[in-house]
Design an enzyme around this catalytic site. Sequence first.
Site: not given
Ligand code: GRF
Length: 190
Positions: A86-87, A104
């Site tokens: 979510k933002l 990310h």
């Molecule tokens: C990860 O790849 C993260 O970079 C992205 O969402 C995914 C979350 O994975 N924003 P988890 O829930 O930590 O396993």
Amino acid sequence: MIEKPVRVAVLVSGGGTNLQSLLDALHDSTIARIARVISNRPDAGAIARARRAAVPTTVLRDPNDANELLAALQGMQLVVLAGYLKLVPPPVVSQFRGRMINIHPALLPDFGGPGMYGLRVHAAVLASGATESGATVHFVDEAFDRGAIIAQERVPVKQGDSPETLAARVLEAEHRLLPKVVLQLAKELA
Ligand code: GRF
């Protein structure tokens, strides 16, 4: 002077493997500790991981409600978005500017922005013909994936990679990178 360990809140929406890497890395740290896990989804696997680790949890009624999120973040010194989809409302971003980070699964500024999450990111990297991908930790601002980059870890894109195999390789890099950055920032806050 902020007394140690630095209190960290983690915002999650998914399975929580990044949260788990933080819980494991900070397990007996005197520098930082996970003090609360907050989610927009009651059924998020990450919430179950937090409860197993006896970390207090909050499930948001409305993730767009700045006051609800600020109340959940009361007393926190560092905020980590780990798979939070979510933002973050602008009043919360401004209250925690420079103390809120996101991970990310790509080498920003490329392959980020609204809708760029999960396997879509890795499919876009493969479609671009890039020979490298990786993980990025950046400060959170009012837009998805736009804040200043703090650190990145690169991984190769291999012949025959699918979005799933690339995602798995990037996730391993995420699990190494995120605890390192959290400890570094906590030392700076201490
Ligand atoms: C990860 O790849 C993260 O970079 C992205 O969402 C995914 C979350 O994975 N924003 P988890 O829930 O930590 O396993």
